[in-house]
Write a protein that holds these residues in place. Structure first.
Motif, mmCIF file in Angstrom:
data_model
loop_
_atom_site.group_PDB
_atom_site.id
_atom_site.type_symbol
_atom_site.label_atom_id
_atom_site.label_comp_id
_atom_site.label_asym_id
_atom_site.label_seq_id
_atom_site.Cartn_x
_atom_site.Cartn_y
_atom_site.Cartn_z
ATOM 1 N N ARG A 107 0.781 -1.315 -0.062
ATOM 2 C CA ARG A 107 -0.082 0.146 -0.007
ATOM 3 C C ARG A 107 0.974 1.242 0.206
ATOM 4 O O ARG A 107 1.985 1.107 0.664
ATOM 5 C CB ARG A 107 -1.104 -0.012 1.219
ATOM 6 C CG ARG A 107 -1.927 1.340 1.362
ATOM 7 C CD ARG A 107 -2.623 1.055 2.513
ATOM 8 N NE ARG A 107 -2.338 0.951 3.798
ATOM 9 C CZ ARG A 107 -2.707 1.024 4.956
ATOM 10 N NH1 ARG A 107 -4.161 0.800 4.898
ATOM 11 N NH2 ARG A 107 -1.956 0.991 6.252
ATOM 12 N N GLN A 108 0.560 2.132 -0.996
ATOM 13 C CA GLN A 108 1.392 3.297 -0.820
ATOM 14 C C GLN A 108 0.653 4.642 -0.655
ATOM 15 O O GLN A 108 -0.470 4.898 -1.332
ATOM 16 C CB GLN A 108 1.854 3.523 -2.192
ATOM 17 C CG GLN A 108 2.983 4.641 -2.387
ATOM 18 C CD GLN A 108 3.734 4.606 -3.568
ATOM 19 O OE1 GLN A 108 3.221 4.554 -4.790
ATOM 20 N NE2 GLN A 108 5.099 4.988 -3.550
ATOM 21 N N THR A 109 0.960 5.420 0.464
ATOM 22 C CA THR A 109 0.247 6.882 0.736
ATOM 23 C C THR A 109 1.487 7.664 0.944
ATOM 24 O O THR A 109 2.559 7.313 0.892
ATOM 25 C CB THR A 109 -0.418 6.740 2.103
ATOM 26 O OG1 THR A 109 0.534 6.242 2.960
ATOM 27 C CG2 THR A 109 -1.528 5.599 1.940
ATOM 28 N N MET A 110 1.066 9.160 0.525
ATOM 29 C CA MET A 110 1.974 10.027 0.714
ATOM 30 C C MET A 110 2.628 10.059 2.221
ATOM 31 O O MET A 110 3.838 10.407 2.437
ATOM 32 C CB MET A 110 1.423 11.371 0.667
ATOM 33 C CG MET A 110 1.077 11.724 -0.828
ATOM 34 S SD MET A 110 2.587 11.911 -2.025
ATOM 35 C CE MET A 110 3.102 13.423 -1.129
ATOM 36 N N MET A 111 1.665 9.745 3.334
ATOM 37 C CA MET A 111 2.084 9.843 4.683
ATOM 38 C C MET A 111 3.285 8.724 4.827
ATOM 39 O O MET A 111 4.202 8.988 5.578
ATOM 40 C CB MET A 111 0.812 9.851 5.612
ATOM 41 C CG MET A 111 0.337 11.087 5.493
ATOM 42 S SD MET A 111 1.239 12.505 6.239
ATOM 43 C CE MET A 111 1.468 11.891 7.904
ATOM 44 N N ARG A 112 2.876 7.482 4.635
ATOM 45 C CA ARG A 112 3.577 6.351 5.065
ATOM 46 C C ARG A 112 4.333 5.738 4.163
ATOM 47 O O ARG A 112 5.072 4.736 4.355
ATOM 48 C CB ARG A 112 2.620 5.308 5.710
ATOM 49 C CG ARG A 112 1.817 5.908 6.624
ATOM 50 C CD ARG A 112 0.616 4.896 7.366
ATOM 51 N NE ARG A 112 1.358 3.769 7.805
ATOM 52 C CZ ARG A 112 1.545 3.551 9.001
ATOM 53 N NH1 ARG A 112 1.330 4.483 9.808
ATOM 54 N NH2 ARG A 112 1.895 2.533 9.792
ATOM 55 N N GLY A 113 4.287 6.274 2.559
ATOM 56 C CA GLY A 113 5.175 5.579 1.615
ATOM 57 C C GLY A 113 4.839 4.355 1.069
ATOM 58 O O GLY A 113 3.672 4.035 1.373
ATOM 59 N N LEU A 114 5.505 3.442 0.836
ATOM 60 C CA LEU A 114 5.258 2.044 0.404
ATOM 61 C C LEU A 114 5.320 1.049 1.597
ATOM 62 O O LEU A 114 6.547 0.870 2.109
ATOM 63 C CB LEU A 114 5.974 1.665 -0.682
ATOM 64 C CG LEU A 114 6.019 0.727 -1.631
ATOM 65 C CD1 LEU A 114 4.577 0.888 -2.529
ATOM 66 C CD2 LEU A 114 7.050 0.530 -2.791
ATOM 67 N N GLU A 115 4.371 0.379 1.778
ATOM 68 C CA GLU A 115 4.357 -0.414 2.903
ATOM 69 C C GLU A 115 3.898 -2.121 2.491
ATOM 70 O O GLU A 115 3.040 -2.222 1.554
ATOM 71 C CB GLU A 115 3.254 -0.140 4.031
ATOM 72 C CG GLU A 115 3.415 1.365 4.730
ATOM 73 C CD GLU A 115 2.122 1.667 5.559
ATOM 74 O OE1 GLU A 115 2.483 1.305 6.748
ATOM 75 O OE2 GLU A 115 1.116 1.979 5.149
ATOM 76 N N LEU A 116 4.690 -2.774 2.840
ATOM 77 C CA LEU A 116 4.334 -4.334 2.605
ATOM 78 C C LEU A 116 3.122 -4.782 3.414
ATOM 79 O O LEU A 116 3.282 -4.574 4.732
ATOM 80 C CB LEU A 116 5.447 -5.077 2.935
ATOM 81 C CG LEU A 116 5.176 -6.614 2.604
ATOM 82 C CD1 LEU A 116 5.154 -6.902 1.086
ATOM 83 C CD2 LEU A 116 6.572 -7.609 3.188
ATOM 84 N N LEU A 117 2.051 -5.175 2.880
ATOM 85 C CA LEU A 117 1.037 -5.744 3.717
ATOM 86 C C LEU A 117 1.005 -7.122 4.116
ATOM 87 O O LEU A 117 0.883 -7.625 4.969
ATOM 88 C CB LEU A 117 -0.264 -5.404 2.888
ATOM 89 C CG LEU A 117 -0.830 -3.988 2.485
ATOM 90 C CD1 LEU A 117 -1.778 -3.996 1.813
ATOM 91 C CD2 LEU A 117 -0.784 -3.289 3.761
ATOM 92 N N ILE A 118 1.379 -7.830 2.950
ATOM 93 C CA ILE A 118 1.314 -9.571 2.913
ATOM 94 C C ILE A 118 2.268 -10.304 1.837
ATOM 95 O O ILE A 118 2.321 -9.537 0.888
ATOM 96 C CB ILE A 118 0.105 -10.080 2.913
ATOM 97 C CG1 ILE A 118 0.082 -11.527 3.360
ATOM 98 C CG2 ILE A 118 -0.643 -9.762 1.561
ATOM 99 C CD1 ILE A 118 -1.583 -12.221 3.350
ATOM 100 N N TYR A 119 2.828 -11.227 2.314
ATOM 101 C CA TYR A 119 3.649 -11.952 1.061
ATOM 102 C C TYR A 119 3.245 -13.262 0.997
ATOM 103 O O TYR A 119 3.087 -13.993 2.183
ATOM 104 C CB TYR A 119 5.144 -11.842 1.587
ATOM 105 C CG TYR A 119 6.163 -12.766 1.359
ATOM 106 C CD1 TYR A 119 6.718 -13.497 2.345
ATOM 107 C CD2 TYR A 119 6.330 -13.213 0.042
ATOM 108 C CE1 TYR A 119 7.610 -14.333 2.068
ATOM 109 C CE2 TYR A 119 7.170 -14.099 -0.343
ATOM 110 C CZ TYR A 119 7.894 -14.886 0.591
ATOM 111 O OH TYR A 119 8.835 -15.572 0.350
#
Lengths: 111, 115
Positions: B36-48
């Motif tokens: 998931r990518q947002t301006m505030m938190r950048g690119l975050e891994l959710l699940i693999y």
């Protein structure tokens, strides 16, 4: 705490100059580090990977350095072109399998 | 190869509705990631996923999020019920293998807006 830091301010340079982007990290011991390019409305695209035992890696006009003592990677684009304008993300592999991404630095190359 | 395919490209929904995002990884890739990518938190891994099996879902924000990979060529990320704070761009990525420096190939993303 663990951090990956990239300059949040955009880098604005003249066409033909060398762009240098910085990625600093703390409390990680990454086995490798990757650089990605992201254009607006698109997903990141892989550019280069550099391993912890490599000091420098080159690909065409791109050069990446990795200093594990300074905990820093530098990403250079030589002879920059307006088409190089994009956001550049660094990502490092943590102690597991995960890639942890920095927030990216926007590069603007003026014609 | 068409690359990683995601659908829909844009989704606008009202708070409380169920949202399902879809991903087709590159054929032959063993690993699949949802970010998931947002301006505030950048690119975050959710699940693999590795070989269709969820390995780590510690990045999934809460129980409202779930992901499945019923076969090697398809994965879904579901949000039920959706909330305005879920608005973001969701990326699916795949790679040949995890851990050895394999680059990740990202899809074009799904821009989700929850009103």
């Amino acid at each position: 705490s663990q951090k990956i830091e990239q300059n949040s301010e955009a880098l604005n340079i003249q066409e033909g100059k060398t762009a240098t982007l910085t990625c600093n990290y703390t409390n990680y011991s990454p086995a490798y580090l990757q650089w990605y390019r992201q254009d607006p409305g698109r997903g990141p695209v892989f550019l280069l990977l550099i391993r912890e035992n490599e000091k420098e890696k080159r690909k065409e006009r791109l050069k990446v350095t990795f200093d594990t003592t300074l905990k820093q990677s530098l990403f250079h684009i030589t002879a920059s072109q307006p088409a190089d304008s994009a956001t550049y993300l660094c990502a490092l592999k943590d102690s597991s399998y995960k890639l942890i991404f920095g927030s990216g630095t926007r590069l603007l190359v003026r014609p | 190869d068409a690359g990683v395919i995601q659908s829909p490209r844009h989704e606008v929904t009202e708070m409380g509705q169920e949202v399902t995002l879809r991903c087709k990884p590159i054929s032959g890739h063993n690993s699949l990631f949802w970010y998931r990518q947002t301006m505030m938190r950048g690119l975050e891994l959710l699940i693999y996923f590795n070989n269709n099996v969820p390995i780590d879902d510690s990045g999934m924000p809460e129980d409202r999020f779930s992901a499945k990979m019923p076969n090697a060529s398809f994965s879904t990320l579901k949000i039920q019920p959706s909330e305005p704070r879920d608005s973001a761009v969701y990326f699916c990525a795949s790679s040949l293998e995890v851990g050895r420096g394999s680059e990740q190939y990202f899809g074009p993303g799904t821009r989700l807006t929850v009103t």
